[in-house]
Motif scaffolding. Structure first.
Motif, PDB file in Angstrom:
ATOM      1  N   LEU A  47      74.397  14.853  94.260  1.00 49.52           N
ATOM      2  CA  LEU A  47      73.058  14.909  94.453  1.00 49.52           C
ATOM      3  C   LEU A  47      72.385  16.278  93.966  1.00 49.52           C
ATOM      4  CD1 LEU A  47      73.211  13.887  98.577  1.00 49.52           C
ATOM      5  CD2 LEU A  47      72.795  12.557  96.237  1.00 49.52           C
ATOM      6  N   GLY A  48      73.121  17.275  93.674  1.00 50.06           N
ATOM      7  CA  GLY A  48      72.529  18.477  93.323  1.00 50.06           C
ATOM      8  C   GLY A  48      71.567  19.145  94.440  1.00 50.06           C
ATOM      9  N   THR A  49      70.811  20.173  94.149  1.00 47.86           N
ATOM     10  CA  THR A  49      69.998  20.856  95.067  1.00 47.86           C
ATOM     11  C   THR A  49      69.026  19.947  95.419  1.00 47.86           C
ATOM     12  OG1 THR A  49      68.666  21.628  92.957  1.00 47.86           O
ATOM     13  CG2 THR A  49      70.618  23.138  94.038  1.00 47.86           C
ATOM     14  N   PRO A  50      68.188  20.293  96.487  1.00 45.92           N
ATOM     15  CA  PRO A  50      67.142  19.056  97.033  1.00 45.92           C
ATOM     16  C   PRO A  50      65.949  18.983  95.771  1.00 45.92           C
ATOM     17  CG  PRO A  50      67.877  20.510  98.867  1.00 45.92           C
ATOM     18  CD  PRO A  50      68.432  21.050  97.559  1.00 45.92           C
ATOM     19  N   ASP A  51      65.803  19.934  94.885  1.00 45.29           N
ATOM     20  CA  ASP A  51      64.934  19.698  93.933  1.00 45.29           C
ATOM     21  C   ASP A  51      65.452  19.184  92.497  1.00 45.29           C
ATOM     22  OD1 ASP A  51      66.083  21.898  93.199  1.00 45.29           O
ATOM     23  OD2 ASP A  51      64.601  22.811  92.570  1.00 45.29           O
ATOM     24  N   ALA A  52      66.663  18.919  92.555  1.00 43.00           N
ATOM     25  CA  ALA A  52      67.484  18.397  91.365  1.00 43.00           C
ATOM     26  C   ALA A  52      66.647  16.921  90.863  1.00 43.00           C
ATOM     27  CB  ALA A  52      68.939  18.096  91.744  1.00 43.00           C
ATOM     28  N   ILE A  53      66.521  15.750  91.992  1.00 46.83           N
ATOM     29  CA  ILE A  53      65.649  14.775  91.663  1.00 46.83           C
ATOM     30  C   ILE A  53      65.560  14.060  92.845  1.00 46.83           C
ATOM     31  CG2 ILE A  53      67.760  13.370  91.350  1.00 46.83           C
ATOM     32  CD1 ILE A  53      65.709  11.762  89.038  1.00 46.83           C
ATOM     33  N   ALA A  54      64.250  13.676  93.232  1.00 43.77           N
ATOM     34  CA  ALA A  54      63.915  12.856  94.414  1.00 43.77           C
ATOM     35  C   ALA A  54      62.736  12.051  93.983  1.00 43.77           C
ATOM     36  CB  ALA A  54      63.746  13.875  95.624  1.00 43.77           C
ATOM     37  N   GLY A  55      62.322  11.186  94.963  1.00 44.92           N
ATOM     38  CA  GLY A  55      61.376  10.207  94.710  1.00 44.92           C
ATOM     39  C   GLY A  55      61.125   9.289  95.866  1.00 44.92           C
ATOM     40  N   TYR A  56      59.993   8.626  95.713  1.00 44.86           N
ATOM     41  CA  TYR A  56      59.414   7.544  96.849  1.00 44.86           C
ATOM     42  C   TYR A  56      58.606   6.602  96.130  1.00 44.86           C
ATOM     43  CZ  TYR A  56      55.132  10.307  97.302  1.00 44.86           C
ATOM     44  OH  TYR A  56      53.903  10.877  96.726  1.00 44.86           O
ATOM     45  N   ALA A  57      58.907   5.307  96.647  1.00 40.02           N
ATOM     46  CA  ALA A  57      57.971   4.372  96.158  1.00 40.02           C
ATOM     47  C   ALA A  57      56.613   4.246  96.997  1.00 40.02           C
ATOM     48  CB  ALA A  57      58.710   2.899  96.417  1.00 40.02           C
ATOM     49  N   ASP A  58      55.456   3.559  96.263  1.00 41.29           N
ATOM     50  CA  ASP A  58      54.199   3.534  97.185  1.00 41.29           C
ATOM     51  C   ASP A  58      54.282   2.337  97.888  1.00 41.29           C
ATOM     52  OD1 ASP A  58      53.692   1.751  94.859  1.00 41.29           O
ATOM     53  OD2 ASP A  58      52.115   2.987  94.063  1.00 41.29           O
ATOM     54  N   ARG A  59      55.103   1.531  97.808  1.00 40.96           N
ATOM     55  CA  ARG A  59      55.192   0.359  98.597  1.00 40.96           C
ATOM     56  C   ARG A  59      56.625   0.068  99.330  1.00 40.96           C
ATOM     57  NH1 ARG A  59      52.375  -3.884  96.110  1.00 40.96           N
ATOM     58  NH2 ARG A  59      52.799  -5.310  98.130  1.00 40.96           N
ATOM     59  N   VAL A  60      56.613  -0.062 100.674  1.00 44.52           N
ATOM     60  CA  VAL A  60      57.986  -0.247 101.164  1.00 44.52           C
ATOM     61  C   VAL A  60      58.543  -1.335 100.951  1.00 44.52           C
ATOM     62  CG1 VAL A  60      58.693  -0.694 103.780  1.00 44.52           C
ATOM     63  CG2 VAL A  60      57.090   1.082 103.382  1.00 44.52           C
ATOM     64  N   SER A  61      57.944  -2.497 100.720  1.00 47.81           N
ATOM     65  CA  SER A  61      58.168  -3.746 100.085  1.00 47.81           C
ATOM     66  C   SER A  61      57.494  -4.524  99.289  1.00 47.81           C
ATOM     67  CB  SER A  61      58.553  -4.620 101.101  1.00 47.81           C
ATOM     68  OG  SER A  61      57.435  -5.310 101.646  1.00 47.81           O
TER      69      SER A  61
END
Length: 498
Positions: A47-61
């Protein structure tokens, strides 16, 4: 930005679906996945550090063919995204349906906090747009793969629009989000760890903490894999989708609520109850289900992106006191008290607990083929939260306790109960009474990280019982083809004060 990258790359990952009879084959249905090759390469690595890579989708489904956006922040120069559909796949448990091209990486801004409700919001710019053309309905893990070697998930449901004759798997993103501490706050704790400083509303406009999909992986994934292996007709949705559009429940054979499904809107609860009364079987594979009453509101990103739950601070809820049925607190609590047992048959009682699951009705059809004997126990299967039948409280009708498990929770002796009941419309309803049911499907396999000491015998028992449940409920209203419940609450508890 990589706009519309989904359609072209998908075909390169996997051959097309097998040909069906003319006019009979729908490549979007889960059945289209049976027999397709899976991949062992679906888990995250470092996973690396928390800022290594993260993201979210603009739709739950999304429904098959709809687009969605991904907002990604990374310290790497570039990344890719794999869309991994969870299923059986001959035991591999996932198939990669799509791979993005190389996407330039960038670190996005620090999150902001909306002061009135202490809501953490990332506010990131969209990094890429994904077209889901050709993606079958199902539960997906979008794996963000940084060139640095670090990875994280973004969960996504490709939902069904019709569930007629199918078993609907209803995922619980509102509960995932309630526990999410990305950015330092959740519905449970503030940035200082205190309950008083908690968020009063949380948003899907931020990544999930830890590996990005921890609640799905622990409490839902193994049930999805088993349901697909069993081979019954399936449909996929989420609680927040049922809130706005219950159409997927119309004519459904069954609805399955997975291992931790705590946060419901009144509308979701009403729609599921209406489906039950129309003959749709309901399975609750966890505990603490339908405990918190929430609202789902819009955010800057769009409708349904905010989960509101004031809990014990309900007097500060804008709906108090004028609209008591919408005040966001526990369903059983005033104002607008409506205990969850009128749907589930059981009531949440406590946390934390670790106890054996003790079978009472060993001859019940649910336990056929398990070889279980009356009074036999399965260590550690009851936990970490539990439900029980409470004599004298709201209940839907005659109910059979199939397992009655003694326990001690915070120094108090009590019991956890599995319970089964039917309604006049023919539907059967089963609640396991323990949050570890789905986790037990992975016990002693090396798969998953938390087995709580459960062993292979427990896994075998839970697997066969769940198979029996899924197959029976897939046949239609259970009261019409399975033995009726044998009411035994008085026999088991002895008196209403037990």
């Amino acid at each position: 930005m990589c706009a519309g990258v989904g359609a072209g790359a998908a075909a390169a990952c996997d051959p097309g679906p097998p040909a069906g009879r003319s006019g009979a084959f729908d490549p979007h249905l889960p059945e289209a996945e049976r027999g397709r090759p899976g991949t062992d390469d679906w888990r995250t690595g470092s996973l690396g550090t928390p800022d290594a890579i993260a993201g979210y989708a603009d739709r739950v489904s999304v429904t098959p063919g709809e687009e969605f956006g991904l907002a990604v922040s990374t310290t790497a120069a570039a990344f890719r995204v794999s869309a991994l559909r969870v299923g059986w796949y001959g035991g591999k448990q996932a198939r990669r349906v799509w791979l993005s091209p190389r996407v330039p990486g960038r670190a996005q801004q620090a999150p902001g906090i909306l002061s009135g409700t202490r809501t953490v919001r990332a506010g990131w710019r969209r990094t890429l747009t994904v077209d889901t053309t050709g993606w079958p309905e199902g539960a997906y893990l979008l794996r963000l793969e940084a060139e640095s070697g670090h990875q994280r998930y973004v969960p996504l449901i490709v939902r069904s629009t019709r569930g007629t004759g199918r078993t609907v798997l209803m995922h619980a993103p509102a509960t995932w989000q309630a526990y999410n501490r990305w950015g330092g706050l959740s519905l449970y704790a503030g940035s200082d760890g205190s309950y008083a400083g908690r968020s009063l509303a949380v948003t899907f406009d931020r990544p999930y903490d830890q590996n990005g999909a921890e609640k799905f992986l622990v409490y839902e994934r193994a049930a999805v894999v088993l349901a697909e292996r069993v081979g019954i007709p399936l449909a996929y949705t989420t609680g927040t989708d049922v809130h706005t559009d219950p159409g997927v429940l119309a004519g459904a054979a069954a609805v399955v609520c997975l291992g931790h499904d705590e946060y419901w809107t009144p509308e979701q609860r009403r729609h599921v109850t209406d489906a039950r009364d129309a003959g749709t079987n309901i399975a609750f594979l966890g505990a603490n289900t339908c405990f918190r009453r929430i609202r789902v509101e819009a955010s800057d990103t769009g409708p349904g992106r905010t989960v509101v739950c004031y809990k014990s601070a309900y007097a500060a809820d804008p709906c108090f006191p004028a609209r008591p049925a919408l005040v966001t607190t526990d369903f059983r609590a005033a104002p607008g008290a409506d205990p969850e047992s009128s749907l589930t048959g059981v009531l949440y009682e406590g946390y934390p607990v670790d106890a054996p699951y003790v079978v009472t009705a060993a001859d019940h059809w649910l336990y056929e083929g398990t070889g279980v004997r009356p009074g036999e126990g399965f260590a550690h299967l009851v936990g970490v939260e539990y439900d029980r039948v409470v004599p004298g409280t709201a209940a839907p009708g005659p109910l059979e306790i199939t397992a009655h498990s003694p326990l001690v929770c915070t120094g108090r002796r009590s019991h956890s109960d599995s319970a089964y009941y039917t309604v006049p419309g023919g539907a059967g309803v089963f609640a396991t009474g323990t949050m570890r049911w789905v986790e037990a499907l992975m016990a002693a396999t090396g798969d998953g990280s938390r087995h709580h000491g459960m062993d292979a015998a427990t896994r075998s028992f839970v697997t066969r019982t769940t198979e029996n449940l899924l197959r029976a409920f897939a046949e239609g209203p259970a009261a019409r083809h399975r033995p009726a419940p044998r009411p035994n609450t008085r026999q088991v508890y002895g008196s209403a004060s037990a």
